[in-house]
Design an enzyme around this catalytic site. Structure first.
Site, PDB file in Angstrom:
ATOM      1  N   GLU A   8     -14.362 -11.243   1.173  1.00 47.90           N
ATOM      2  CA  GLU A   8     -13.266 -12.155   0.857  1.00 47.90           C
ATOM      3  C   GLU A   8     -12.873 -13.042   2.045  1.00 47.90           C
ATOM      4  O   GLU A   8     -12.220 -14.075   1.851  1.00 47.90           O
ATOM      5  CB  GLU A   8     -12.060 -11.364   0.325  1.00 47.90           C
ATOM      6  CG  GLU A   8     -12.356 -10.781  -1.065  1.00 47.90           C
ATOM      7  CD  GLU A   8     -11.311  -9.812  -1.586  1.00 47.90           C
ATOM      8  OE1 GLU A   8     -10.978  -9.870  -2.777  1.00 47.90           O
ATOM      9  OE2 GLU A   8     -10.812  -8.967  -0.802  1.00 47.90           O
ATOM     10  N   ASP A  43     -13.860 -10.574 -12.756  1.00 47.40           N
ATOM     11  CA  ASP A  43     -14.178  -9.716 -13.913  1.00 47.40           C
ATOM     12  C   ASP A  43     -12.954  -9.691 -14.822  1.00 47.40           C
ATOM     13  O   ASP A  43     -11.908 -10.224 -14.454  1.00 47.40           O
ATOM     14  CB  ASP A  43     -14.512  -8.291 -13.441  1.00 47.40           C
ATOM     15  CG  ASP A  43     -13.368  -7.674 -12.659  1.00 47.40           C
ATOM     16  OD1 ASP A  43     -13.352  -7.783 -11.420  1.00 47.40           O
ATOM     17  OD2 ASP A  43     -12.436  -7.122 -13.297  1.00 47.40           O
ATOM     18  N   MET A  69      -5.622  -4.798  -6.104  1.00 42.79           N
ATOM     19  CA  MET A  69      -5.243  -3.571  -5.421  1.00 42.79           C
ATOM     20  C   MET A  69      -4.454  -3.776  -4.123  1.00 42.79           C
ATOM     21  O   MET A  69      -4.268  -2.814  -3.374  1.00 42.79           O
ATOM     22  CB  MET A  69      -6.507  -2.716  -5.170  1.00 42.79           C
ATOM     23  CG  MET A  69      -7.283  -2.438  -6.463  1.00 42.79           C
ATOM     24  SD  MET A  69      -8.867  -1.600  -6.241  1.00 42.79           S
ATOM     25  CE  MET A  69      -8.313   0.026  -5.725  1.00 42.79           C
ATOM     26  N   GLU A  70      -4.013  -5.014  -3.829  1.00 42.59           N
ATOM     27  CA  GLU A  70      -3.332  -5.259  -2.541  1.00 42.59           C
ATOM     28  C   GLU A  70      -2.108  -6.172  -2.606  1.00 42.59           C
ATOM     29  O   GLU A  70      -1.215  -6.083  -1.744  1.00 42.59           O
ATOM     30  CB  GLU A  70      -4.314  -5.886  -1.528  1.00 42.59           C
ATOM     31  CG  GLU A  70      -5.502  -5.020  -1.157  1.00 42.59           C
ATOM     32  CD  GLU A  70      -6.645  -5.119  -2.164  1.00 42.59           C
ATOM     33  OE1 GLU A  70      -6.666  -6.104  -2.931  1.00 42.59           O
ATOM     34  OE2 GLU A  70      -7.495  -4.214  -2.190  1.00 42.59           O
ATOM     35  N   GLY A 121      -9.154  -8.906 -11.216  1.00 44.42           N
ATOM     36  CA  GLY A 121      -9.559  -8.737 -12.603  1.00 44.42           C
ATOM     37  C   GLY A 121      -8.620  -9.550 -13.484  1.00 44.42           C
ATOM     38  O   GLY A 121      -7.407  -9.496 -13.311  1.00 44.42           O
TER      39      GLY A 121
HETATM   40  C1  4EZ Z   1      -9.156  -5.054  -5.238  1.00 47.58           C
HETATM   41  N1  4EZ Z   1     -10.313  -5.815  -5.622  1.00 47.58           N
HETATM   42  C2  4EZ Z   1     -11.397  -4.963  -6.101  1.00 47.58           C
HETATM   43  C3  4EZ Z   1     -12.006  -4.041  -5.129  1.00 47.58           C
HETATM   44  C4  4EZ Z   1     -13.166  -3.288  -5.763  1.00 47.58           C
HETATM   45  C5  4EZ Z   1     -15.301  -2.068  -5.269  1.00 47.58           C
HETATM   46  C6  4EZ Z   1     -16.128  -1.475  -4.163  1.00 47.58           C
HETATM   47  C7  4EZ Z   1      -9.985  -6.897  -6.605  1.00 47.58           C
HETATM   48  C8  4EZ Z   1     -10.347  -6.624  -8.047  1.00 47.58           C
HETATM   49  C9  4EZ Z   1      -9.840  -5.616  -8.858  1.00 47.58           C
HETATM   50  N2  4EZ Z   1      -8.957  -4.609  -8.634  1.00 47.58           N
HETATM   51  C10 4EZ Z   1     -11.238  -7.347  -8.793  1.00 47.58           C
HETATM   52  N3  4EZ Z   1     -11.308  -6.837 -10.044  1.00 47.58           N
HETATM   53  C11 4EZ Z   1     -10.455  -5.777 -10.114  1.00 47.58           C
HETATM   54  C12 4EZ Z   1     -10.150  -4.855 -11.148  1.00 47.58           C
HETATM   55  N4  4EZ Z   1     -10.729  -4.944 -12.341  1.00 47.58           N
HETATM   56  N5  4EZ Z   1      -9.257  -3.868 -10.878  1.00 47.58           N
HETATM   57  C13 4EZ Z   1      -8.677  -3.786  -9.661  1.00 47.58           C
HETATM   58  O1  4EZ Z   1      -8.095  -5.854  -4.923  1.00 47.58           O
HETATM   59  C14 4EZ Z   1     -13.983  -2.557  -4.781  1.00 47.58           C
END
Ligand code: 4EZ
Length: 232
Positions: free
Chosen positions: A12, A196, A172-173, A78
């Site tokens: 990122e 996603d 998640m942040e 997401g």
């Molecule tokens: C968290 N980030 C995802 C980290 C995933 C995998 C190794 C963003 C994110 C997210 N968080 C993108 N899609 C998401 C989803 N469906 N649920 C939660 O900030 C690390």
């Protein structure tokens, strides 16, 4: 001016570091902070590692150690709202922690005593984001972003977050950055590009679109930085 830009994962912030060459780096608490000087201004860039606790540490360090006066989060999320598609940009109008639950004591879902369920992001930074979007003919959406320490890859969990928090995107942040900035009185904004749709295909989509969506968010943040520093 001193500005902090935070991502969660190295992917990122890589597009930012690739564009802003000459930097020095400092290590604090397991994170690397990249210092960029631009015409009398300083930008610190770091990835926190995934989750609210890591984001809170990085954000606190940006503010209390590096004296950042504005915080911008850039990354992927997401999509929860049906009108958000992969690659779309969303600005968090307000942030909440959907995984906070002390309802056993009669408190609302997402509420912590002496805090609030929703923390609003900074109006001025959000206005700058909308100006950039307008100038560049980019479709920038705005809505509630829900944060929690789970990767949502399930339609049932996704619907639950929509129902209880009215959120448009999940990650998640963001809420951790919001809580820290709110308490320390530092303006912040949370920008995310959709990787996603937080459903059964989220893991596969995330792997495929992390890089391209992270770049969209980072490119947009660079244009915001230009606006902010131009105006001083
Ligand atoms: C968290 N980030 C995802 C980290 C995933 C995998 C190794 C963003 C994110 C997210 N968080 C993108 N899609 C998401 C989803 N469906 N649920 C939660 O900030 C690390």
């Amino acid at each position: 001016m001193i500005i902090g830009i935070i991502g969660a994962m190295v992917e990122e912030i890589t597009p930012l570091l690739e564009r802003l060459k000459h930097y020095e780096s400092k290590n604090i608490g397991g994170n690397t902070y990249y210092e960029v000087k631009i015409g009398g201004h300083t930008i610190y860039i770091a990835y926190s590692k995934i989750g609210k606790v890591h984001a809170a540490l990085t954000c606190s360090t940006m503010i209390l150690h590096f004296q950042c006066e504005k915080i911008i989060f850039s990354g992927v999320a997401g999509g929860l709202s049906p009108d958000l598609h992969i690659g779309d940009l969303i600005l968090g109008s307000k942030l909440c922690q959907y995984d906070v639950d002390i309802t056993a004591f009669g408190h609302p879902l997402g509420f912590i005593p002496e805090s609030r369920v929703f923390i609003e992001s900074d109006e001025t930074l959000n206005a700058i984001a909308h100006r950039v979007a307008q100038n560049q003919h980019i479709n920038l959406k705005e809505g509630i972003i829900a944060s929690g320490d789970l990767f949502i890859a399930d339609s049932g969990k996704k619907q639950w977050i929509i129902q209880h928090f009215g959120a448009s995107a999940v990650e998640m942040e963001g809420a951790a950055v919001a809580v820290v900035c709110d308490l320390l009185k530092v303006p912040f904004c949370i920008l995310r590009s959709i990787s996603d749709s937080a459903d059964g295909k989220a893991d596969v989509n995330f792997d495929e679109f992390l890089e391209s969506s992270a770049k969209r968010s980072a490119d947009f943040v660079m244009m915001m930085i230009d606006q902010i520093l131009e105006k001083k």
